[in-house]
Motif scaffolding. Structure first.
Motif, PDB file in Angstrom:
ATOM      1  N   LEU A 166       0.853  -1.093  -0.005  1.00 34.72           N
ATOM      2  CA  LEU A 166      -0.001   0.061  -0.007  1.00 34.72           C
ATOM      3  C   LEU A 166       1.115   1.200  -0.074  1.00 34.72           C
ATOM      4  CD1 LEU A 166      -3.010   0.360   0.120  1.00 34.72           C
ATOM      5  CD2 LEU A 166      -3.014   0.882   2.441  1.00 34.72           C
ATOM      6  N   LEU A 167       0.635   1.996  -1.058  1.00 33.40           N
ATOM      7  CA  LEU A 167       1.501   3.308  -0.896  1.00 33.40           C
ATOM      8  C   LEU A 167       0.646   4.525  -1.030  1.00 33.40           C
ATOM      9  CD1 LEU A 167       3.498   2.768  -4.433  1.00 33.40           C
ATOM     10  CD2 LEU A 167       4.155   2.239  -2.177  1.00 33.40           C
ATOM     11  N   ILE A 168       1.200   5.694  -0.376  1.00 41.63           N
ATOM     12  CA  ILE A 168       0.716   7.145  -0.431  1.00 41.63           C
ATOM     13  C   ILE A 168       1.453   7.902  -1.166  1.00 41.63           C
ATOM     14  CG2 ILE A 168      -0.579   6.643   1.688  1.00 41.63           C
ATOM     15  CD1 ILE A 168       1.893   8.512   2.784  1.00 41.63           C
ATOM     16  N   SER A 169       0.899   9.074  -1.555  1.00 42.41           N
ATOM     17  CA  SER A 169       1.657   9.968  -2.477  1.00 42.41           C
ATOM     18  C   SER A 169       2.462  11.025  -1.373  1.00 42.41           C
ATOM     19  CB  SER A 169       0.892  10.862  -3.378  1.00 42.41           C
ATOM     20  OG  SER A 169       1.543  11.824  -4.034  1.00 42.41           O
ATOM     21  N   THR A 170       3.628  11.415  -1.739  1.00 39.02           N
ATOM     22  CA  THR A 170       4.191  12.342  -0.883  1.00 39.02           C
ATOM     23  C   THR A 170       4.025  13.924  -1.259  1.00 39.02           C
ATOM     24  OG1 THR A 170       6.230  12.147  -2.399  1.00 39.02           O
ATOM     25  CG2 THR A 170       6.427  10.802  -0.366  1.00 39.02           C
ATOM     26  N   GLY A 171       3.149  13.753  -2.393  1.00 38.20           N
ATOM     27  CA  GLY A 171       2.637  15.118  -2.608  1.00 38.20           C
ATOM     28  C   GLY A 171       3.548  15.355  -4.143  1.00 38.20           C
ATOM     29  N   LEU A 172       4.667  15.181  -4.073  1.00 30.82           N
ATOM     30  CA  LEU A 172       5.609  15.552  -5.203  1.00 30.82           C
ATOM     31  C   LEU A 172       5.548  14.342  -6.227  1.00 30.82           C
ATOM     32  CD1 LEU A 172       8.597  17.097  -3.252  1.00 30.82           C
ATOM     33  CD2 LEU A 172       7.138  18.284  -5.230  1.00 30.82           C
ATOM     34  N   PRO A 173       5.083  14.325  -7.426  1.00 28.73           N
ATOM     35  CA  PRO A 173       5.091  13.212  -8.237  1.00 28.73           C
ATOM     36  C   PRO A 173       6.442  12.648  -8.602  1.00 28.73           C
ATOM     37  CG  PRO A 173       3.450  14.564  -9.188  1.00 28.73           C
ATOM     38  CD  PRO A 173       4.313  15.589  -8.102  1.00 28.73           C
ATOM     39  N   SER A 174       7.294  13.493  -8.602  1.00 29.38           N
ATOM     40  CA  SER A 174       8.571  13.239  -8.819  1.00 29.38           C
ATOM     41  C   SER A 174       9.494  12.453  -8.021  1.00 29.38           C
ATOM     42  CB  SER A 174       9.600  14.468  -9.428  1.00 29.38           C
ATOM     43  OG  SER A 174       9.259  15.459  -8.710  1.00 29.38           O
ATOM     44  N   LEU A 175       9.110  12.750  -6.675  1.00 24.47           N
ATOM     45  CA  LEU A 175       9.534  11.940  -5.592  1.00 24.47           C
ATOM     46  C   LEU A 175       8.989  10.682  -5.151  1.00 24.47           C
ATOM     47  CD1 LEU A 175      11.566  12.081  -2.853  1.00 24.47           C
ATOM     48  CD2 LEU A 175       9.615  13.172  -1.804  1.00 24.47           C
ATOM     49  N   LYS A 223       6.063  20.525   3.460  1.00 18.39           N
ATOM     50  CA  LYS A 223       4.533  21.176   3.185  1.00 18.39           C
ATOM     51  C   LYS A 223       3.773  20.417   2.098  1.00 18.39           C
ATOM     52  CE  LYS A 223       5.611  25.926   4.514  1.00 18.39           C
ATOM     53  NZ  LYS A 223       5.924  27.125   4.261  1.00 18.39           N
ATOM     54  N   TYR A 224       4.575  19.905   0.984  1.00 21.33           N
ATOM     55  CA  TYR A 224       3.909  19.144  -0.098  1.00 21.33           C
ATOM     56  C   TYR A 224       3.114  17.855   0.674  1.00 21.33           C
ATOM     57  CZ  TYR A 224       5.043  21.218  -4.396  1.00 21.33           C
ATOM     58  OH  TYR A 224       4.958  22.195  -5.416  1.00 21.33           O
ATOM     59  N   PHE A 225       3.972  17.291   1.627  1.00 21.91           N
ATOM     60  CA  PHE A 225       3.566  15.988   2.478  1.00 21.91           C
ATOM     61  C   PHE A 225       2.159  16.157   3.008  1.00 21.91           C
ATOM     62  CE2 PHE A 225       4.221  12.002   3.873  1.00 21.91           C
ATOM     63  CZ  PHE A 225       4.114  11.855   5.265  1.00 21.91           C
ATOM     64  N   ILE A 249       2.933  11.573   9.985  1.00 23.21           N
ATOM     65  CA  ILE A 249       3.644  12.101  10.892  1.00 23.21           C
ATOM     66  C   ILE A 249       4.870  12.741  10.139  1.00 23.21           C
ATOM     67  CG2 ILE A 249       5.106  11.482  12.913  1.00 23.21           C
ATOM     68  CD1 ILE A 249       3.873   8.569  13.025  1.00 23.21           C
ATOM     69  N   ALA A 250       4.699  14.271  10.560  1.00 19.59           N
ATOM     70  CA  ALA A 250       5.746  14.977  10.111  1.00 19.59           C
ATOM     71  C   ALA A 250       6.503  15.700  10.995  1.00 19.59           C
ATOM     72  CB  ALA A 250       5.050  16.158   9.055  1.00 19.59           C
ATOM     73  N   LEU A 251       7.968  15.388  10.993  1.00 19.55           N
ATOM     74  CA  LEU A 251       8.602  16.086  12.292  1.00 19.55           C
ATOM     75  C   LEU A 251       9.552  16.931  11.514  1.00 19.55           C
ATOM     76  CD1 LEU A 251       9.501  12.833  14.209  1.00 19.55           C
ATOM     77  CD2 LEU A 251       7.461  14.476  14.419  1.00 19.55           C
ATOM     78  N   SER A 285       1.836   0.111  12.619  1.00 18.47           N
ATOM     79  CA  SER A 285       0.578   1.043  12.447  1.00 18.47           C
ATOM     80  C   SER A 285       0.450   1.424  11.149  1.00 18.47           C
ATOM     81  CB  SER A 285       0.372   2.063  13.390  1.00 18.47           C
ATOM     82  OG  SER A 285       1.374   3.070  12.952  1.00 18.47           O
ATOM     83  N   PHE A 286      -0.826   1.979  10.803  1.00 17.06           N
ATOM     84  CA  PHE A 286      -0.946   2.566   9.334  1.00 17.06           C
ATOM     85  C   PHE A 286      -0.674   3.869   9.194  1.00 17.06           C
ATOM     86  CE2 PHE A 286      -3.699  -0.551   6.634  1.00 17.06           C
ATOM     87  CZ  PHE A 286      -3.385  -1.468   7.110  1.00 17.06           C
ATOM     88  N   SER A 287       0.686   4.136   9.364  1.00 17.24           N
ATOM     89  CA  SER A 287       1.111   5.516   9.481  1.00 17.24           C
ATOM     90  C   SER A 287       2.503   5.560   8.621  1.00 17.24           C
ATOM     91  CB  SER A 287       1.128   5.951  10.905  1.00 17.24           C
ATOM     92  OG  SER A 287       1.991   5.145  11.633  1.00 17.24           O
ATOM     93  N   ILE A 288       2.802   6.768   8.216  1.00 13.66           N
ATOM     94  CA  ILE A 288       3.854   7.032   7.759  1.00 13.66           C
ATOM     95  C   ILE A 288       4.658   8.173   8.133  1.00 13.66           C
ATOM     96  CG2 ILE A 288       4.786   7.767   5.218  1.00 13.66           C
ATOM     97  CD1 ILE A 288       1.180   6.889   5.478  1.00 13.66           C
ATOM     98  N   GLY A 289       6.080   8.173   8.240  1.00  8.19           N
ATOM     99  CA  GLY A 289       6.891   9.203   9.110  1.00  8.19           C
ATOM    100  C   GLY A 289       7.528   9.964   7.873  1.00  8.19           C
ATOM    101  N   MET A 290       7.512  11.214   8.101  1.00  4.25           N
ATOM    102  CA  MET A 290       8.725  12.036   7.217  1.00  4.25           C
ATOM    103  C   MET A 290       9.341  12.793   8.381  1.00  4.25           C
ATOM    104  SD  MET A 290       8.011  14.580   4.113  1.00  4.25           S
ATOM    105  CE  MET A 290       9.362  15.255   3.398  1.00  4.25           C
ATOM    106  N   VAL A 291      10.575  13.022   8.197  1.00  5.86           N
ATOM    107  CA  VAL A 291      11.477  13.577   9.390  1.00  5.86           C
ATOM    108  C   VAL A 291      12.257  14.562   8.530  1.00  5.86           C
ATOM    109  CG1 VAL A 291      12.979  13.201  11.183  1.00  5.86           C
ATOM    110  CG2 VAL A 291      11.014  11.712  10.858  1.00  5.86           C
ATOM    111  N   THR A 292      12.504  15.544   8.741  1.00  3.74           N
ATOM    112  CA  THR A 292      13.809  16.379   8.206  1.00  3.74           C
ATOM    113  C   THR A 292      14.607  16.702   9.306  1.00  3.74           C
ATOM    114  OG1 THR A 292      12.738  18.535   8.636  1.00  3.74           O
ATOM    115  CG2 THR A 292      11.926  17.559   6.604  1.00  3.74           C
ATOM    116  N   ILE A 293      15.985  16.534   8.797  1.00  2.00           N
ATOM    117  CA  ILE A 293      16.955  16.524   9.951  1.00  2.00           C
ATOM    118  C   ILE A 293      18.111  17.568   9.364  1.00  2.00           C
ATOM    119  CG2 ILE A 293      18.773  15.228  10.933  1.00  2.00           C
ATOM    120  CD1 ILE A 293      17.406  12.873  10.993  1.00  2.00           C
TER     121      ILE A 293
END
Lengths: 292, 376
Positions: B33-42, B72-74, B212-214, B252-260
């Protein structure tokens, strides 16, 4: 393109005003003059300033700034004498306390309400000697994001702070000015606007005794090496066995020459074809689709 | 010519899985199962989209300009699909991030009336009778197009279950995660997952996923990670946090995106530890202020996009990409990631090293700048 970013920052005309301004200098050049120039602009705009001084006594600063002329208020925290409280149990300033507590103590005492203040920290590295770096950075962030603080200006040395602390403070700051030890004095400015755009420039400035600053564009240090000079051109021309240069007569004659294809375009072309004896010349149109 | 639900008549073989979660679709490669990150190229680089249950780490560029856009796209994609969202940031207030999302150009299909009196197609006249695409796709659209110049309507954000975490309420760290911010955030996310019934051990069918966006994890405000050396095992908090976050997200049914902000880390060992803990790791290197800004090769682009790690989730091989050099470009309205094409090498510009060793003609007073094509 001369952006005069430094001028705008110094005259506090940059909108929106950068919340956290970091001035860095080195042991070779002192940035305090630039700091006082900004303070002058703030005083002219009737802002009140809370100044934490670790090197110069408040009286010295007041006399250098000619405070009597402007209407703004200037409040000092004197950390030059007995900062840690070794001689006296209740020193003026105890630099071991969190920085935002020190700076905010005078704000609460002063005028309440929504008047905005400008906070100045003279010599961050002196404060960093007494405090845990993480705590110091958190205090700076808290100070810069408080509502009553219009701007937080921090003067620091680039070569005396540990690099990791310096990079962390630069990361937090909205505008960073690096004063460079060049002649004439210049500085690099990095300005991070809230829209996300980052402006960088390298500008020269002169500081007059009454703390006015004139800014102009810096000469770029490295010029790209030019591929040909006029001298080498002449030498090269002498090397070759042919002559590419045109005299004036020759140039005029060249421009006047009408080339065959242009002649045809102006007069219209005609195709003259004489069929050979093996040609089967047929005037009909085999496809029946020509519409002449 | 089928009057099916899409313009393309291609159907994947096998029984059609009824996807009930909006904004998700099964991967073409392995039915993940996939979700989109908001950026089609990514999405393309990650193998069609970001897998549910995975963790994407984005190493920030120097001034955190472009990585914030990725975040923000995410978030915007989550808003458009109605996914549960959790946003945490210490550097800036999460409210300011969530109120500045790009708005989508795609209008709601219920609002638009399909215009049947279109102009006659003169070239593709065989497709004239085919139904247009928008009617039956309805709300399950994978990926939307966004316009950076417009801000997303706050009414759309209010409809979505969003929780913001800004570090004001903290509890003391325990166990390996001694840092109170990391520990509190971990508890916060755990509670959110439980309240949303998203855990995989919970047997009912899932109707939503959580994003989840950190923002700027590991920045100076979180802890001492940027320090020179591992002082008093303080790296342990961040590395353990990322590891536990991945475990939470996997179960769980979640997706994490973290910027460091990895450019602040003095010791590269820290980032390599975090890379092993994450699933997908990318690094942004912007040209702002570096000498690469004036390099003519990079003239149209704003930065390099490095893919540090792609993982093989439920498959033997990670998504294979044909190119290794990627760049990103910020146009006025959108951000895209493209292949870096080096310009073709023309004979005049190529410097042939063997010709340099041939004896230089001309007087010795000239430097080495004599062009090579003097003699014929």
């Amino acid at each position: 393109m001369f952006k005069n970013i430094l001028g705008k920052v110094l005259k506090c005309s940059e909108t929106p005003i950068p919340r956290f301004l970091l001035l860095t200098d080195t042991s070779e050049v002192c940035g305090r003059g630039v700091l006082w120039s900004i303070m002058q602009s703030h005083l002219h705009n009737n802002a009140s300033i809370i100044y934490l001084s670790t090197e110069l006594s408040p009286e010295h600063i007041k006399s250098s700034l000619n405070v009597k002329e402007s209407n703004g208020k200037l409040h000092f925290h004197d950390a030059t004498v007995d900062p840690c409280g070794w001689d006296n149990d209740q020193p003026n300033v105890n630099v071991a306390q969190p920085l935002h507590n020190i700076m905010n103590s005078s704000y609460v005492k002063g005028s309440g309400g929504t008047q905005k203040v400008v906070m100045v920290i003279d010599r961050l590295e002196k404060i960093a000697l007494y405090q845990d770096p993480l705590q110091l950075i958190r205090s700076l962030h808290i100070l810069a994001s408080e509502e009553h603080v219009q701007q937080l200006i921090v003067l620091s040395g680039r070569d005396v702070l540990p690099e990791n602390i310096l990079s962390a403070v630069c990361h937090l700051a909205s505008a960073v000015v690096y004063v460079l030890p060049t002649t004439p004095s210049s500085c690099k400015v990095v300005l991070k606007k809230p829209s996300g755009k980052v402006l960088k420039s390298h500008e020269e400035f002169t500081l007059t005794p009454d703390l006015q600053v004139q800014v102009r564009k810096a000469q770029s240090q490295t010029t790209s090496p030019s591929t040909t000079d006029p001298e080498t051109d002449a030498i090269l021309a002498a090397q070759t066995t042919f002559n590419l240069a045109l005299t004036d007569d020759q140039r005029r004659a060249k421009n006047n020459l009408l080339l065959p294809h242009t002649r045809i375009q102006s007069t219209g072309g005609q195709i003259h074809y004489t069929p050979d004896d093996v040609d089967d010349w047929d005037d009909d149109d085999p496809d029946d689709d020509l519409d002449i | 010519m089928s009057h099916g639900s899409s313009v393309s008549s291609f159907q994947k073989k096998g029984k059609a899985k009824l996807v009930s979660i909006p904004g998700t679709r099964p991967s073409l490669h392995n039915a993940q199962l996939l979700i989109s990150t908001g950026l089609p190229s990514l999405d393309y680089l990650l193998g069609g989209g970001l897998a549910v249950g995975s963790l994407l780490i984005v190493e920030e560029d120097r001034y955190d300009v472009y990585s914030k856009l990725f975040l923000k796209y995410f978030l915007a994609e989550g808003m458009m699909n109605g996914h549960m969202t959790t946003l945490a940031s210490l550097d800036m207030s999460p409210q300011s991030i969530i109120s500045d999302l790009p708005s989508s150009g795609d209008t709601n299909p219920d609002d638009t009336a399909v215009d049947m009196t279109d102009t006659q197609m003169t070239i593709a006249w065989r497709y004239q009778n085919q139904k247009s695409q928008s009617s039956s796709i309805s709300s399950n659209k994978f990926g939307h197009s966004y316009d950076l110049t417009k801000v997303m309507n706050s009414s759309l954000i209010d409809k979505v279950d969003v929780e913001l975490w800004d570090g004001k309420i903290t509890e003391e760290g325990k166990g390996m995660v001694k840092n109170k911010y990391y520990w509190s955030l971990l508890q916060f996310i755990k509670k959110r997952i439980e309240s949303g019934n998203l855990s995989t051990s919970f047997n009912k069918a899932k109707t939503n996923v959580m994003r989840i966006a950190l923002h700027s994890l590991g920045s100076p405000l979180w802890g001492w990670e940027f320090s020179q050396h591992e002082k008093d095992h303080q790296w342990e908090s961040l590395t353990a946090f990322i590891y536990m976050l991945r475990a939470l997200v996997r179960s769980s049914f979640s997706i994490g995106m973290v910027t460091i902000p990895s450019h602040l880390f003095v010791d590269p060992a820290l980032m390599s530890r975090l890379t092993t803990a994450g699933d997908f790791v990318v690094r942004l290197e912007s040209f702002q202020g570096s000498e690469k800004e004036t390099n003519p090769v990079f003239k149209d682009y704003h930065g390099l996009f490095h893919i540090v790690k792609l993982s093989a989730l439920n498959s033997l091989v990670p998504p294979l990409l044909d190119s290794t050099d990627w760049v990103f470009r910020l146009k006025r309205r959108s951000l895209t990631i493209e292949r870096l094409h080096l310009p073709p090498e023309l004979s005049e510009t190529v410097s042939r090293d063997q010709e340099e060793t041939v004896t230089k003609s001309g007087p010795a007073c000239i430097g080495g700048k004599l062009p090579k094509h003097l003699d014929f």
